[in-house]
Write a protein that holds these residues in place. Structure first.
Motif, PDB file in Angstrom:
ATOM      1  N   ALA A  26     -19.728  -6.445 -29.742  1.00  0.00           N
ATOM      2  CA  ALA A  26     -19.176  -5.201 -30.538  1.00  0.00           C
ATOM      3  C   ALA A  26     -20.435  -4.121 -30.602  1.00  0.00           C
ATOM      4  O   ALA A  26     -20.367  -3.103 -30.424  1.00  0.00           O
ATOM      5  N   ARG A  27     -21.447  -4.704 -31.436  1.00  0.00           N
ATOM      6  CA  ARG A  27     -22.725  -4.118 -31.681  1.00  0.00           C
ATOM      7  C   ARG A  27     -23.226  -3.288 -30.384  1.00  0.00           C
ATOM      8  O   ARG A  27     -23.724  -2.337 -30.434  1.00  0.00           O
ATOM      9  N   LEU A  28     -23.732  -4.203 -29.469  1.00  0.00           N
ATOM     10  CA  LEU A  28     -24.264  -3.874 -28.251  1.00  0.00           C
ATOM     11  C   LEU A  28     -23.323  -2.917 -27.294  1.00  0.00           C
ATOM     12  O   LEU A  28     -23.887  -1.844 -26.772  1.00  0.00           O
ATOM     13  N   PHE A  29     -22.113  -2.904 -27.214  1.00  0.00           N
ATOM     14  CA  PHE A  29     -21.310  -2.059 -26.560  1.00  0.00           C
ATOM     15  C   PHE A  29     -21.481  -0.577 -27.360  1.00  0.00           C
ATOM     16  O   PHE A  29     -21.090   0.284 -26.719  1.00  0.00           O
ATOM     17  N   GLN A  30     -21.442  -0.688 -28.522  1.00  0.00           N
ATOM     18  CA  GLN A  30     -21.294   0.497 -29.445  1.00  0.00           C
ATOM     19  C   GLN A  30     -22.842   1.287 -29.366  1.00  0.00           C
ATOM     20  O   GLN A  30     -22.786   2.315 -28.969  1.00  0.00           O
ATOM     21  N   GLU A  31     -23.706   0.389 -29.460  1.00  0.00           N
ATOM     22  CA  GLU A  31     -25.280   0.985 -29.153  1.00  0.00           C
ATOM     23  C   GLU A  31     -25.675   1.302 -27.799  1.00  0.00           C
ATOM     24  O   GLU A  31     -26.243   2.520 -27.499  1.00  0.00           O
ATOM     25  N   GLN A  32     -24.977   0.583 -26.723  1.00  0.00           N
ATOM     26  CA  GLN A  32     -25.747   0.735 -25.412  1.00  0.00           C
ATOM     27  C   GLN A  32     -24.612   1.194 -24.451  1.00  0.00           C
ATOM     28  O   GLN A  32     -24.919   1.308 -23.230  1.00  0.00           O
ATOM     29  N   GLY A  33     -23.424   1.021 -24.693  1.00  0.00           N
ATOM     30  CA  GLY A  33     -22.176   1.356 -23.925  1.00  0.00           C
ATOM     31  C   GLY A  33     -22.079   0.089 -23.096  1.00  0.00           C
ATOM     32  O   GLY A  33     -22.707  -0.942 -23.120  1.00  0.00           O
ATOM     33  N   PHE A  34     -20.834  -0.112 -22.651  1.00  0.00           N
ATOM     34  CA  PHE A  34     -20.406  -1.083 -21.755  1.00  0.00           C
ATOM     35  C   PHE A  34     -21.226  -1.502 -20.436  1.00  0.00           C
ATOM     36  O   PHE A  34     -21.711  -2.528 -20.541  1.00  0.00           O
ATOM     37  N   HIS A  35     -21.268  -0.385 -19.726  1.00  0.00           N
ATOM     38  CA  HIS A  35     -22.338  -0.689 -18.524  1.00  0.00           C
ATOM     39  C   HIS A  35     -23.662  -1.024 -18.861  1.00  0.00           C
ATOM     40  O   HIS A  35     -24.498  -1.684 -18.067  1.00  0.00           O
ATOM     41  N   GLY A  36     -24.072  -0.677 -19.966  1.00  0.00           N
ATOM     42  CA  GLY A  36     -25.772  -0.794 -20.384  1.00  0.00           C
ATOM     43  C   GLY A  36     -25.609  -2.013 -21.064  1.00  0.00           C
ATOM     44  O   GLY A  36     -27.081  -2.501 -21.328  1.00  0.00           O
ATOM     45  N   THR A  37     -24.753  -3.038 -21.328  1.00  0.00           N
ATOM     46  CA  THR A  37     -24.909  -4.120 -22.030  1.00  0.00           C
ATOM     47  C   THR A  37     -24.557  -5.287 -21.026  1.00  0.00           C
ATOM     48  O   THR A  37     -23.846  -5.438 -20.091  1.00  0.00           O
ATOM     49  N   THR A  38     -25.498  -6.419 -21.242  1.00  0.00           N
ATOM     50  CA  THR A  38     -25.590  -7.425 -20.323  1.00  0.00           C
ATOM     51  C   THR A  38     -25.138  -8.647 -20.948  1.00  0.00           C
ATOM     52  O   THR A  38     -25.224  -8.573 -22.104  1.00  0.00           O
ATOM     53  N   VAL A  39     -24.700  -9.464 -20.277  1.00  0.00           N
ATOM     54  CA  VAL A  39     -24.132 -10.930 -20.855  1.00  0.00           C
ATOM     55  C   VAL A  39     -25.797 -11.701 -21.704  1.00  0.00           C
ATOM     56  O   VAL A  39     -25.477 -12.257 -22.558  1.00  0.00           O
ATOM     57  N   ARG A  40     -26.658 -11.300 -20.850  1.00  0.00           N
ATOM     58  CA  ARG A  40     -27.916 -11.871 -21.464  1.00  0.00           C
ATOM     59  C   ARG A  40     -28.162 -11.369 -22.819  1.00  0.00           C
ATOM     60  O   ARG A  40     -28.779 -11.977 -23.664  1.00  0.00           O
ATOM     61  N   GLN A  41     -28.253  -9.779 -22.737  1.00  0.00           N
ATOM     62  CA  GLN A  41     -28.353  -9.513 -24.148  1.00  0.00           C
ATOM     63  C   GLN A  41     -27.295  -9.814 -25.150  1.00  0.00           C
ATOM     64  O   GLN A  41     -27.761 -10.065 -26.138  1.00  0.00           O
ATOM     65  N   ILE A  42     -26.104  -9.982 -25.050  1.00  0.00           N
ATOM     66  CA  ILE A  42     -25.195 -10.610 -25.709  1.00  0.00           C
ATOM     67  C   ILE A  42     -25.496 -11.733 -26.351  1.00  0.00           C
ATOM     68  O   ILE A  42     -25.367 -12.190 -27.578  1.00  0.00           O
ATOM     69  N   ALA A  43     -25.918 -12.672 -25.475  1.00  0.00           N
ATOM     70  CA  ALA A  43     -26.589 -14.014 -25.833  1.00  0.00           C
ATOM     71  C   ALA A  43     -27.547 -14.008 -26.689  1.00  0.00           C
ATOM     72  O   ALA A  43     -27.602 -14.580 -27.795  1.00  0.00           O
ATOM     73  N   ALA A  44     -28.519 -13.050 -26.541  1.00  0.00           N
ATOM     74  CA  ALA A  44     -29.748 -12.936 -27.350  1.00  0.00           C
ATOM     75  C   ALA A  44     -29.407 -12.423 -28.746  1.00  0.00           C
ATOM     76  O   ALA A  44     -29.762 -12.912 -29.772  1.00  0.00           O
TER      77      ALA A  44
END
Length: 195
Positions: A26-44
């Motif tokens: 949720a945080r990353l989607f809001q900050e970077q957008g759906f397409h700008g977010t990767t599964v690796r970033q979510i994991a980190a």
């Protein structure tokens, strides 16, 4: 007894991990957008492995979960039978928090609708949202004096109208004010059917 405790502990650990993953997404989607977010970033961000993220769901599933939770948190309770609020007002205002959510981030709203239109099994939360929403709308119309069968049908019409209007909004074919106006017109039509 020991096996039950181990199963309970594993289930609790999985729930906590899913919560962390969902919050990170949720945080990353809001900050970077759906397409700008990767599964690796979510994991980190969640402090878990990529495998743990994928066990919670792929990116589209996580977006659906994020939106479904945000929508569920905004659902207003139906007015009490003795409430002075009209059924039309309640039905038309019921969807305002959802419209606000969808206009907060248009890119995420469009991505969410793309996931819904794919009809994947992980979108089952939408079914839960539909059940809850239709239950609330049925109760509001019932409290306003509409017979139960008509109230249930009216709730189905309202929910279907809401989804259609949100899809138009997400596609950029309309604006939030027009959407709110058409939802109110649908509420007026549905409640007028009893008169």
């Amino acid at each position: 007894m020991f096996a039950e405790r181990v199963q309970s502990t594993r289930a609790e650990q999985k729930r906590r991990t899913t919560t962390r993953v969902t919050e990170a997404a949720a945080r990353l989607f809001q900050e970077q957008g759906f397409h700008g977010t990767t599964v690796r970033q979510i994991a980190a961000e969640a402090g878990v492995s990529v495998g743990a993220v994928m066990a919670a769901g792929d990116k589209e599933s996580l977006l659906s979960l994020v939106y479904d939770q945000a929508i569920a948190a905004r659902i207003p309770a139906p007015p009490a039978a003795e409430s002075t609020a009209s059924a039309v007002d309640y039905l038309s205002r019921y969807f305002d928090p959802f419209l606000d959510l969808f206009t907060e981030n248009e890119e995420l709203a469009r991505a969410y609708f793309r996931t819904l239109t794919r009809g994947r099994p992980e979108n089952a939360a939408l079914g839960g949202l539909r059940t809850l929403t239709e239950g609330n709308l049925t109760a509001a119309m019932g409290n306003a004096g509409m017979p139960d069968a008509r109230a249930r049908l009216g709730a189905q019409v309202m929910f279907t109208s809401y989804l259609g209007e949100l899809m138009l909004l997400a596609a950029g074919s309309t604006d939030p004010q027009q959407t709110a106006t058409r939802i109110r017109q649908t509420a007026e039509f549905v409640t007028a059917q009893e008169r």
